[in-house]
Design a protein around this motif. Sequence first.
Motif, PDB file in Angstrom:
ATOM      1  N   ASN A   1     -14.980  17.272   1.891  1.00 26.79           N
ATOM      2  CA  ASN A   1     -14.625  17.820   0.768  1.00 26.79           C
ATOM      3  C   ASN A   1     -15.645  17.086  -0.499  1.00 26.79           C
ATOM      4  N   PRO A   2     -16.374  17.886  -1.191  1.00 25.88           N
ATOM      5  CA  PRO A   2     -17.418  17.168  -2.001  1.00 25.88           C
ATOM      6  C   PRO A   2     -16.679  16.660  -3.266  1.00 25.88           C
ATOM      7  N   ALA A   3     -15.241  16.821  -3.574  1.00 27.17           N
ATOM      8  CA  ALA A   3     -14.590  16.456  -4.657  1.00 27.17           C
ATOM      9  C   ALA A   3     -14.029  14.750  -4.452  1.00 27.17           C
ATOM     10  N   ILE A   4     -14.106  14.475  -3.021  1.00 29.11           N
ATOM     11  CA  ILE A   4     -13.918  13.279  -2.636  1.00 29.11           C
ATOM     12  C   ILE A   4     -15.158  12.421  -2.752  1.00 29.11           C
TER      13      ILE A   4
ATOM     14  N   HIS B   1       0.885  -1.498  -0.146  1.00 31.75           N
ATOM     15  CA  HIS B   1       0.020  -0.016  -0.042  1.00 31.75           C
ATOM     16  C   HIS B   1       0.900   1.265   0.161  1.00 31.75           C
ATOM     17  N   ASP B   2       2.014   1.022  -0.490  1.00 28.58           N
ATOM     18  CA  ASP B   2       3.129   2.276  -0.727  1.00 28.58           C
ATOM     19  C   ASP B   2       2.545   3.027  -1.760  1.00 28.58           C
ATOM     20  N   CYS B   3       1.574   2.565  -2.844  1.00 27.81           N
ATOM     21  CA  CYS B   3       1.251   3.391  -4.450  1.00 27.81           C
ATOM     22  C   CYS B   3       0.059   3.826  -4.214  1.00 27.81           C
ATOM     23  N   LEU B   4      -0.451   4.261  -3.004  1.00 28.06           N
ATOM     24  CA  LEU B   4      -1.802   4.933  -3.233  1.00 28.06           C
ATOM     25  C   LEU B   4      -2.069   5.951  -3.952  1.00 28.06           C
ATOM     26  N   VAL B   5      -3.214   6.142  -4.530  1.00 30.71           N
ATOM     27  CA  VAL B   5      -3.480   7.571  -5.498  1.00 30.71           C
ATOM     28  C   VAL B   5      -5.071   7.633  -5.126  1.00 30.71           C
ATOM     29  N   THR B   6      -5.214   8.487  -5.701  1.00 27.39           N
ATOM     30  CA  THR B   6      -6.705   9.116  -5.633  1.00 27.39           C
ATOM     31  C   THR B   6      -7.220   8.945  -7.136  1.00 27.39           C
ATOM     32  N   ILE B   7      -8.340   8.252  -7.428  1.00 23.83           N
ATOM     33  CA  ILE B   7      -8.766   7.966  -8.922  1.00 23.83           C
ATOM     34  C   ILE B   7      -9.980   8.514  -8.965  1.00 23.83           C
ATOM     35  N   ASN B   8     -10.328   9.665  -9.644  1.00 26.55           N
ATOM     36  CA  ASN B   8     -11.817   9.797  -9.840  1.00 26.55           C
ATOM     37  C   ASN B   8     -12.311  10.158  -8.698  1.00 26.55           C
ATOM     38  N   GLY B   9     -11.704  11.046  -7.690  1.00 25.16           N
ATOM     39  CA  GLY B   9     -12.203  11.285  -6.276  1.00 25.16           C
ATOM     40  C   GLY B   9     -12.219  10.190  -5.364  1.00 25.16           C
ATOM     41  N   LYS B  10     -11.773   9.083  -5.733  1.00 23.07           N
ATOM     42  CA  LYS B  10     -11.788   7.920  -4.661  1.00 23.07           C
ATOM     43  C   LYS B  10     -10.458   7.620  -4.041  1.00 23.07           C
ATOM     44  N   VAL B  11     -10.521   7.832  -2.803  1.00 28.08           N
ATOM     45  CA  VAL B  11      -8.923   7.713  -2.276  1.00 28.08           C
ATOM     46  C   VAL B  11      -8.474   6.475  -2.013  1.00 28.08           C
TER      47      VAL B  11
ATOM     48  N   VAL C   1     -24.628   7.915  10.569  1.00 25.96           N
ATOM     49  CA  VAL C   1     -24.427   8.979  11.319  1.00 25.96           C
ATOM     50  C   VAL C   1     -23.328   9.910  10.800  1.00 25.96           C
ATOM     51  N   VAL C   2     -22.316   9.449  10.221  1.00 22.30           N
ATOM     52  CA  VAL C   2     -21.361  10.167   9.616  1.00 22.30           C
ATOM     53  C   VAL C   2     -21.371  10.035   8.068  1.00 22.30           C
ATOM     54  N   PRO C   3     -22.037  10.292   7.068  1.00 25.17           N
ATOM     55  CA  PRO C   3     -21.904   9.797   5.764  1.00 25.17           C
ATOM     56  C   PRO C   3     -20.725   9.924   5.077  1.00 25.17           C
ATOM     57  N   GLY C   4     -19.641  11.060   5.452  1.00 24.76           N
ATOM     58  CA  GLY C   4     -18.308  11.098   5.138  1.00 24.76           C
ATOM     59  C   GLY C   4     -17.580   9.803   5.099  1.00 24.76           C
ATOM     60  N   LEU C   5     -18.049   8.681   6.150  1.00 25.14           N
ATOM     61  CA  LEU C   5     -17.270   7.554   6.383  1.00 25.14           C
ATOM     62  C   LEU C   5     -17.130   6.627   5.124  1.00 25.14           C
TER      63      LEU C   5
ATOM     64  N   ARG D   1      -3.933  12.757   4.676  1.00 25.92           N
ATOM     65  CA  ARG D   1      -5.378  12.675   5.260  1.00 25.92           C
ATOM     66  C   ARG D   1      -6.331  13.266   4.422  1.00 25.92           C
ATOM     67  N   PRO D   2      -6.988  12.478   3.585  1.00 21.50           N
ATOM     68  CA  PRO D   2      -7.964  13.092   2.928  1.00 21.50           C
ATOM     69  C   PRO D   2      -9.089  13.984   3.639  1.00 21.50           C
ATOM     70  N   GLN D   3      -9.756  14.981   3.150  1.00 17.94           N
ATOM     71  CA  GLN D   3     -10.936  15.742   3.386  1.00 17.94           C
ATOM     72  C   GLN D   3     -12.131  15.047   3.153  1.00 17.94           C
TER      73      GLN D   3
END
Length: 974
Positions: free
Chosen positions: A99-102, A63-73, A894-898, A94-96
């Motif tokens: 943020n609606p872009a996530i 898991h060293d090569c993690l990237v964000t693809i199309n907003g998915k972290v 309870v926390v939709p961002g999860l 630490r992603p936000q």
Amino acid sequence: MAPHANAETGAQSKVRMTFEGTPLSVEPGSSVASALEAWGCHGFSRDVKGEERGLFCGMGACHDCLVTINGKVSQRACMRRVEDGMDVRRQAPRPQVANPAIADLARLPEAIETTETDLVIVGAGPGGLAAAETAATSGLSVVMIDERHDAGGQFYKQPATDAAKTALSSDRQAADGADLIARVRAKGVMIRHETLVWGGFHEEDGRIVLSCLGPDGAFYCRARAVIIATGAHERPPAVRGWTLPGAMTVGAAQTLLRSYGTLAGRSIVIAGNGPLNFQVALEIVRAGGRVSAIIEEAASPFKRPMAGLELMRSDRALAIAGTTQLARLRAAGVKIHWKSRLAGIDGGGAVETVTIETARGRTTIAADTVLIGGHFTASNELPRLLGCAHEPRDGALETLTDATGRTSLPHIHVIGEAARFGGAFVAMSEGRLAAAALIERLNGKTVIDQAAETRMLARHRRFQRALWRLFAPAIEDDATPDEDMIVCRCEGVSLKALNDLVERGVSDIASLKRLTRAGMGRCQSRYCGKALAEIANAGKPLPSQTNGFLAPQMPLRPIPLAALAVEKGEWGGHKHAMLPDRPPLQADQPLPRSKAATVIIGGGIAGISTALYLARAGEDVVVLEHAYPNAVASGGNAGSLHAQLLSFDHGARAEAGGGPAARTLPLQRESIALWQALQKETGGDFEMKITGGLMVAETEAHLRFLEEKTEVERRAGIDCHVIGQGELRRLEPALSDRFIGAAYCPQEGKINPLVATDGVLREARRHGAQLFDRCSVLSIERDDDGFTLATSRGPIKAERVVNAAGAFASRVGAMLGLDIPVFGAPLQMVVTEAAEPTITALVAHADRHLTLKQAANGNFIIGGGWTAGLDPVHQHPRPLPESLEGNLWVAQHVVPGLRKLHVIRSWAAMNINIDGAPILGEHPACPGFFNAVTSNGYTLGPLVGKTTALSILGEDAGFDLTPFSIERFTGTTR
């Protein structure tokens, strides 16, 4: 940044993607990682400290090569294929999530389906494919599960791009793999590609259920038998600079080349041990790459004629092929440094130079890429999780199997390098023999000649033994390691941080993990586990699979939280579980003490706090701990500091009608204040914050319930009141807008139990308290002088005994013929990957089981009393699939961002269940014997300790102990 020569070779049929806003045109079939490497970018990810990382293992394990693809972290670049229009960005540490872009990682499933089969094979490499071909021929239904896009594994990896297909058009290894894959498909085997097995459990009827996640979502696979063929991964020893972009395993570079036609770099150094390094070096040279040097730990085979002759006798053709490889490398001008090792990697943000150690000293070589090979270790997390027996061998755990791969659990076979390193041909023979054995067990008829296959296996093993005798490392590794080097890649933990704890007296791997977070990251100690075990055991033999190594936890690899979130019914209370047997652990020496004024049984927060307050008063006090301090409920809890009642501690669902829990409220308030005082007095950072607590309501009925509950709490002196939707949104805007109010208690908060208990223990020791670990109390006898305790480390006499054994308090009482009405209740916790600060308060639900908080490092910790089970093999507490699903559903409700995050770990601990209140004070039927046992134990730990110490010292506790005396149970039926 200039592309490599094999990058943009034409515009036709290219996939268009962007990286950090820069448009790229790449070959169809490429992985994201290979596309970026082809473009010339090593550092396309970031670690927890924000420093650049890149490709390392190439197989989705590190898991060293993690990237964000199309907003998915947190997408693994090595495991994702490029798609047209794909937007790739560097991973934020630490992603936000606000943020609606996530984007959400997955849709919420209505249910998780189950696939039924006779046999499930995990891993579609050579061994798994051979097993599948044999099993399917017999008529068994077979499902294969594999993480990769294509079957074949590391050895038979198939080309995915046109460039790779052209390069491997005459490659015998790839062609043989393609033929085997075709035969398996023709026999009707279902191969589930891009599918992760993230967990597993046993059912009462003996079947095994594997928890899986595929492209279409989560599912369970229920089977009569399992063959695990997950192979091995390279686990190179840590060196300075091994986390720099451009440092990767040899296997990762081979995958880049053979699967995608991409060279790993321009100027390459290969270091490590074993013949694969030479094979990959020759493949790179043939593809037009430059290998500056090969650093090999073994001595030159030409200086070991007897070992070479033995190899020749084992398999003449393969031995000649290896000799030919060396000759071709020499002809290509590749410098080979025999009997040498990699000493360090340096560069300003990426690999620039490599330091090697030879018999003549140290040398520095310029390079932009370092391939570290050899040091293979079995990918045996799944058989360990399922309870198959293992034993320490050569600094790792090896699965115990018979000649057919059968483990200690007869319906589970582990074959190939998942059991022990042996090469592809060994794996294929083992696969065929395992399938034949299971066919017979499942009342089928095998089609292979098992005797002939056994002879073939023996031949392959002879060759492997001869090969690795020839390649045995010959350089002495006596150099002093750089203390600043990173040992745990995921959490960025240095060797110095670990050594400092060992010098302080920390002697077990679990404590090293808790106090540094080493091994807690996404890879679950795959790369640091061996080093942690060696550091913890200080060069001594590793004691056992459960004592010397970190246990695997579900999920075995991170999975999207949303993919598992399924609504479940609420349960009606804690399940009283039978306590597991706990055999004594091996200790180094007998107890150095034969007597003490007070002996405390239990090294959790209650026992350690009691020791602290007694030691401060000058009392001679000893703590005896069965395992290691803070290892059971105290170290396994979620770190909530509760001042108000949980929803199931009030009303119809409450134990004993809720009265005992309500009477405990003043104690919770005072204990939180004690925690604050202890943090200040010790000068430590317990990561304690009084953030306030919210119990949220989504219906008018919930609000009425909270009004009643807060009235009870205010009468007990707790500042708690109901707030409306507007104030709730102001306090915690990340909560779902479905909530119309909440009970708010400003006195609640959170603490890190991993460091807080250690801080209290250090303070207790500073005042003279002693704690002896791996010391099981076997019996207690009362006499005129007090008590004699027989322990696994010898006897010790005490004037007084304190029972602080938590869930095991009933067993301690039974040694004296006393009935202590305490039950074990295994409960689960879940933790997500880290995110930017999103919620502040401790959050609970008025009608659902939930506690939710965000730790100082950004992880969300999810609990709330969901029932766990006991592992049927080792009897350890283990999360249950239905509890995981339900707990995660409530959390994201309870926390939709999860829904934008991955779950990286779950665990279970044996919680304590009484009647909602602690049992404190001297037992009336046994003078000198004190109970210090409580549920909600971490919040109450300091107060339990202080109160017990004052009782022993004959001083006033400051409140009436009568409601918490064991006498309240007199005449009740258990």
